[in-house]
Write an enzyme that holds these catalytic residues in place. Sequence first.
Site, PDB file in Angstrom:
ATOM      1  CD  GLU A   1     -62.263   0.984  37.134  1.00  0.00           C
ATOM      2  OE1 GLU A   1     -62.923   1.718  37.882  1.00  0.00           O
ATOM      3  OE2 GLU A   1     -61.648   1.428  36.146  1.00  0.00           O
TER       4      GLU A   1
ATOM      5  CG  ASP B   1     -61.760   7.859  37.191  1.00  0.00           C
ATOM      6  OD1 ASP B   1     -61.447   7.949  38.403  1.00  0.00           O
ATOM      7  OD2 ASP B   1     -60.933   7.607  36.306  1.00  0.00           O
TER       8      ASP B   1
HETATM    9  P1  NAD Z   1     -51.472  11.253  36.755  1.00  0.00           P
HETATM   10  O1  NAD Z   1     -51.267  10.699  38.107  1.00  0.00           O
HETATM   11  O2  NAD Z   1     -50.444  11.021  35.696  1.00  0.00           O
HETATM   12  O3  NAD Z   1     -51.702  12.838  36.843  1.00  0.00           O
HETATM   13  C1  NAD Z   1     -52.544  13.428  37.787  1.00  0.00           C
HETATM   14  C2  NAD Z   1     -52.022  14.818  38.105  1.00  0.00           C
HETATM   15  O4  NAD Z   1     -52.968  15.455  38.977  1.00  0.00           O
HETATM   16  C3  NAD Z   1     -50.691  14.805  38.852  1.00  0.00           C
HETATM   17  O5  NAD Z   1     -49.731  15.576  38.140  1.00  0.00           O
HETATM   18  C4  NAD Z   1     -51.021  15.421  40.219  1.00  0.00           C
HETATM   19  O6  NAD Z   1     -49.971  16.191  40.750  1.00  0.00           O
HETATM   20  C5  NAD Z   1     -52.227  16.279  39.871  1.00  0.00           C
HETATM   21  N1  NAD Z   1     -53.089  16.628  41.006  1.00  0.00           N
HETATM   22  C6  NAD Z   1     -53.504  15.834  42.034  1.00  0.00           C
HETATM   23  N2  NAD Z   1     -54.286  16.545  42.878  1.00  0.00           N
HETATM   24  C7  NAD Z   1     -54.371  17.802  42.358  1.00  0.00           C
HETATM   25  C8  NAD Z   1     -55.019  19.001  42.779  1.00  0.00           C
HETATM   26  N3  NAD Z   1     -55.739  19.039  43.900  1.00  0.00           N
HETATM   27  N4  NAD Z   1     -54.908  20.105  41.998  1.00  0.00           N
HETATM   28  C9  NAD Z   1     -54.167  20.101  40.873  1.00  0.00           C
HETATM   29  N5  NAD Z   1     -53.500  18.986  40.425  1.00  0.00           N
HETATM   30  C10 NAD Z   1     -53.612  17.861  41.157  1.00  0.00           C
HETATM   31  O7  NAD Z   1     -52.889  10.694  36.267  1.00  0.00           O
HETATM   32  P2  NAD Z   1     -53.485  10.647  34.783  1.00  0.00           P
HETATM   33  O8  NAD Z   1     -53.164   9.347  34.133  1.00  0.00           O
HETATM   34  O9  NAD Z   1     -53.186  11.921  34.082  1.00  0.00           O
HETATM   35  O10 NAD Z   1     -55.043  10.584  35.131  1.00  0.00           O
HETATM   36  C11 NAD Z   1     -55.699  11.734  35.617  1.00  0.00           C
HETATM   37  C12 NAD Z   1     -57.059  11.336  36.125  1.00  0.00           C
HETATM   38  O11 NAD Z   1     -57.887  10.958  35.023  1.00  0.00           O
HETATM   39  C13 NAD Z   1     -57.041  10.143  37.071  1.00  0.00           C
HETATM   40  O12 NAD Z   1     -57.878  10.440  38.156  1.00  0.00           O
HETATM   41  C14 NAD Z   1     -57.584   9.001  36.240  1.00  0.00           C
HETATM   42  O13 NAD Z   1     -58.225   8.040  37.031  1.00  0.00           O
HETATM   43  C15 NAD Z   1     -58.538   9.745  35.339  1.00  0.00           C
HETATM   44  N6  NAD Z   1     -58.848   9.088  34.077  1.00  0.00           N
HETATM   45  C16 NAD Z   1     -60.136   9.177  33.646  1.00  0.00           C
HETATM   46  C17 NAD Z   1     -60.481   8.609  32.451  1.00  0.00           C
HETATM   47  C18 NAD Z   1     -61.892   8.746  31.949  1.00  0.00           C
HETATM   48  O14 NAD Z   1     -62.256   8.131  30.949  1.00  0.00           O
HETATM   49  N7  NAD Z   1     -62.703   9.555  32.565  1.00  0.00           N
HETATM   50  C19 NAD Z   1     -59.542   7.918  31.671  1.00  0.00           C
HETATM   51  C20 NAD Z   1     -58.223   7.874  32.132  1.00  0.00           C
HETATM   52  C21 NAD Z   1     -57.900   8.462  33.338  1.00  0.00           C
END
Ligand code: NAD
Length: 350
Positions: free
Chosen positions: A67, A238
């Site tokens: 993005e 997101d």
């Molecule tokens: P990451 O991959 O480091 O961590 C995600 C965690 O979620 C992993 O440990 C995984 O095992 C766990 N997980 C997956 N499915 C699950 C479930 N059903 N139940 C419980 N745990 C589960 O990712 P991250 O960098 O921590 O990002 C997390 C999320 O936040 C991503 O989806 C990312 O796109 C989003 N994000 C959003 C914003 C925003 O501004 N809204 C900004 C950054 C990241």
Amino acid sequence: MMLRPQPSSLAYVPFVSVENMMRLVNAIGVEPFIAGLAEYIEADFRRWPEFDKTPRVASHSPEGVIELMPTADAENYGFKYVNGHPKNMREGYQTVTAFGVLSSVGNGYPLLLSEMTLLTALRTAATSALVGRYLAPEGAEVMAMIGNGAQCEFQALAFRALCGITRLRLHDIDPAATRKAARNLRAQGFEIVECATAQAAVEGAQIITTCTADKQYATILSDNMVGAGVHLNAIGGDCPGKTELHADILRRAEIFVEYPPQTRIEGEIQQLAPDHPVTELWQVMRGEAPGRRDAKQITLFDSVGFAIEDFSALRFVQARIKGTEFFEPLDMLADPDDPRDLYGMLQRAK
Ligand code: NAD
């Protein structure tokens, strides 16, 4: 003619590498950094109408998304390049990586190039906790955190710095992630309960943060798990086709969003009718719309991450690196003695 501009040159662009970002954040302290960043974000939300705004430009593939997130005010233009690839983590890569640029609107020259992987985690956490200040129930002390990956600790620290959260209930489908987060956060003085299920994690929590990564309509929380008065901070849904909450929760909640044209495509509310009422956070921060109204209300921050938060973060970093050594001068602007003699500059460099 000098080929490598020195720091005194007007033609260099300050570059903040990952290493320098870590030095900067550690020099300031994570929580003070997040608190300072939140002030910049809040100030920019309060002048929301001054910005050029557009939903981010997303390039989707079966594995993830890349993005571009641009915005500008009268003085500065900013953009972030960011990806989201949930499968990366299993292959030893970050789910989310990013970098960004801040430029002068006056002459179009870049003013700052920065890593934004760490900065995204910090600004996402700062935004979540800032919103929590307007929406979380009074006296909240316990937060459930479902998804204990890269964003998790930053969210926890932000909610302590801005909202006074000291007790955390952690859950991840991967117990190793929960162990990692528990270790990191206990070292920071949090009281931690590691939970085997999401249901166990939400028990007694006044705030529930979902920060999971899965490229599907997931149901991290079902309707029966969300009691009256809870504030939901949903950051993992997101992208189109990527959500965390059952739609029934959305129907019971008062929903707060960053920029509706983007959130309607990417957020939890993609599951609802396109005219389902939502409140824009900038209006709450300006006192033009109510935040939490009573103790029973379920509030939801349907976070997707908007370009203005990155713009605020870049401006914050630009201000904080002044007078420090936490950047390198980057030779990325051609600077011929005569601006029209670009070719002559090339020849003289032979
Ligand atoms: P990451 O991959 O480091 O961590 C995600 C965690 O979620 C992993 O440990 C995984 O095992 C766990 N997980 C997956 N499915 C699950 C479930 N059903 N139940 C419980 N745990 C589960 O990712 P991250 O960098 O921590 O990002 C997390 C999320 O936040 C991503 O989806 C990312 O796109 C989003 N994000 C959003 C914003 C925003 O501004 N809204 C900004 C950054 C990241």
